[in-house]
Design an enzyme around this catalytic site. Structure first.
Site, PDB file in Angstrom:
ATOM      1  N   ASP A   1       7.038   3.928   3.311  1.00 37.56           N
ATOM      2  CA  ASP A   1       7.145   5.162   4.400  1.00 37.56           C
ATOM      3  C   ASP A   1       8.932   5.164   4.773  1.00 37.56           C
ATOM      4  O   ASP A   1       9.597   5.613   4.199  1.00 37.56           O
ATOM      5  CB  ASP A   1       6.273   4.903   5.574  1.00 37.56           C
ATOM      6  CG  ASP A   1       6.054   6.033   6.673  1.00 37.56           C
ATOM      7  OD1 ASP A   1       6.463   7.046   5.907  1.00 37.56           O
ATOM      8  OD2 ASP A   1       5.888   5.880   7.696  1.00 37.56           O
TER       9      ASP A   1
ATOM     10  N   ASP B   1       0.633  -1.133   0.076  1.00 40.09           N
ATOM     11  CA  ASP B   1      -0.043  -0.071   0.117  1.00 40.09           C
ATOM     12  C   ASP B   1       0.889   1.327  -0.115  1.00 40.09           C
ATOM     13  O   ASP B   1       0.562   2.015  -0.915  1.00 40.09           O
ATOM     14  CB  ASP B   1      -0.949  -0.206   1.197  1.00 40.09           C
ATOM     15  CG  ASP B   1      -0.178  -0.374   2.470  1.00 40.09           C
ATOM     16  OD1 ASP B   1       0.864  -0.412   2.801  1.00 40.09           O
ATOM     17  OD2 ASP B   1      -1.031  -0.273   3.454  1.00 40.09           O
TER      18      ASP B   1
ATOM     19  N   ASN C   1      11.420   0.237   6.076  1.00 37.86           N
ATOM     20  CA  ASN C   1      11.797  -0.920   6.711  1.00 37.86           C
ATOM     21  C   ASN C   1      11.003  -2.161   6.304  1.00 37.86           C
ATOM     22  O   ASN C   1      11.469  -3.253   6.359  1.00 37.86           O
ATOM     23  CB  ASN C   1      11.286  -0.765   8.260  1.00 37.86           C
ATOM     24  CG  ASN C   1      12.459   0.207   9.082  1.00 37.86           C
ATOM     25  OD1 ASN C   1      13.634  -0.140   8.850  1.00 37.86           O
ATOM     26  ND2 ASN C   1      11.907   1.092   9.828  1.00 37.86           N
ATOM     27  N   THR C   2       9.403  -2.128   6.244  1.00 38.05           N
ATOM     28  CA  THR C   2       8.604  -3.341   6.137  1.00 38.05           C
ATOM     29  C   THR C   2       9.172  -3.887   4.616  1.00 38.05           C
ATOM     30  O   THR C   2       9.336  -5.205   4.772  1.00 38.05           O
ATOM     31  CB  THR C   2       7.351  -2.907   5.997  1.00 38.05           C
ATOM     32  OG1 THR C   2       6.678  -2.263   7.235  1.00 38.05           O
ATOM     33  CG2 THR C   2       6.382  -4.157   5.775  1.00 38.05           C
TER      34      THR C   2
HETATM   35  P1  IMP Z   1       7.279   1.176   6.716  1.00 40.18           P
HETATM   36  O1  IMP Z   1       7.693   0.184   7.037  1.00 40.18           O
HETATM   37  O2  IMP Z   1       7.696   2.396   7.473  1.00 40.18           O
HETATM   38  O3  IMP Z   1       7.733   1.536   5.250  1.00 40.18           O
HETATM   39  O4  IMP Z   1       5.695   1.278   6.542  1.00 40.18           O
HETATM   40  C1  IMP Z   1       5.053   0.457   5.966  1.00 40.18           C
HETATM   41  C2  IMP Z   1       3.687   0.389   6.399  1.00 40.18           C
HETATM   42  O5  IMP Z   1       3.321   1.173   7.331  1.00 40.18           O
HETATM   43  C3  IMP Z   1       2.637   0.464   5.489  1.00 40.18           C
HETATM   44  O6  IMP Z   1       2.611  -0.790   4.674  1.00 40.18           O
HETATM   45  C4  IMP Z   1       1.450   0.949   6.069  1.00 40.18           C
HETATM   46  O7  IMP Z   1       0.657  -0.091   6.819  1.00 40.18           O
HETATM   47  C5  IMP Z   1       1.899   1.750   7.287  1.00 40.18           C
HETATM   48  N1  IMP Z   1       1.816   3.090   6.935  1.00 40.18           N
HETATM   49  C6  IMP Z   1       2.967   4.043   6.564  1.00 40.18           C
HETATM   50  N2  IMP Z   1       2.641   5.206   6.435  1.00 40.18           N
HETATM   51  C7  IMP Z   1       1.249   5.203   6.545  1.00 40.18           C
HETATM   52  C8  IMP Z   1       0.264   6.150   6.539  1.00 40.18           C
HETATM   53  O8  IMP Z   1       0.383   7.339   6.061  1.00 40.18           O
HETATM   54  N3  IMP Z   1      -1.026   5.741   6.683  1.00 40.18           N
HETATM   55  C9  IMP Z   1      -1.429   4.387   6.906  1.00 40.18           C
HETATM   56  N4  IMP Z   1      -0.347   3.324   7.194  1.00 40.18           N
HETATM   57  C10 IMP Z   1       0.740   4.028   6.951  1.00 40.18           C
HETATM   58 MG    MG Z   2       0.421  -1.894   5.884  1.00 37.89          MG
END
Ligand code: IMP
Ligand code: MG
Length: 178
Positions: free
Chosen positions: A105, A102, A108-109
């Protein structure tokens, strides 16, 4: 934040614009994998609407699979640790795997997911995300093949994205007014 009160949500990307962009992404992927079969992986729950819409725009033989990953809980910042709550049901070895996320950000994920998928020896591994928030990136080694929209550093909801499990069902991408 008081979750009992109703928040004011403003539209960032309309349903029409989302659908138009997903159709373009589907066409690009169709071209890229001509003559092949693809294995589309939806990262639940946030990617559910994006994945189903994208799947309909990819005109190729396709297998679909689903994986539930969590990293956040009720917080709005990633912990860097992912928790696989529900694994793939099929074997991806030798397949053209397309991972559908989706939003990216911190990165990490996706970075953790990449290691996970790579270790299972797919033929090709392609990353696809509806949204990208580059200002918040912490992990820089993740290369995304297909991005829907690059957005500013705002917490967004809708079209599958939640805020503490709410607002996933909004048909557009919106942001919460503070
Ligand atoms: P990352 O690991 O920080 O890249 O985050 C990825 C996950 O964080 C995404 O798959 C989302 O589930 C959640 N996420 C990050 N930013 C948002 C946002 O603005 N709204 C809702 N969920 C978010
Ligand atoms: Mg997510």
């Amino acid at each position: 934040m008081d979750f009992t009160k109703k928040h004011k949500i403003s539209v960032m990307i309309s349903e029409e614009d989302i659908q138009k962009r997903i159709a373009e992404m589907g066409a690009e992927i169709t071209k890229r994998f001509e003559g092949e079969t693809v294995y589309l992986v939806c990262i639940l729950k946030g990617s559910v609407f994006f994945t189903t819409e994208l799947a309909k725009k990819i005109e190729l033989p396709m297998e679909m699979d689903f994986m539930t990953v969590s990293s956040y809980g009720a917080a709005t910042a990633s912990s860097g640790v992912i928790n696989i709550k529900q694994d793939l049901t099929g074997d991806i070895e030798g397949k053209n795997v397309i991972v559908v996320e989706d939003i990216i950000d911190s990165g990490n994920t996706l970075s953790r997911l990449l290691q996970y998928f790579q270790s299972r020896n797919p033929k090709t591994l392609t990353l696809c995300t509806l949204l990208d928030k580059p200002d918040r990136r912490v992990v820089h080694d993740v290369v995304v093949d297909y991005t829907g929209f690059v957005i500013p550093d705002k917490f967004v909801v809708g079209y599958g994205l939640d805020w503490d499990q709410r607002y996933r069902n909004l048909p557009y991408i919106g942001f919460v007014e503070e």
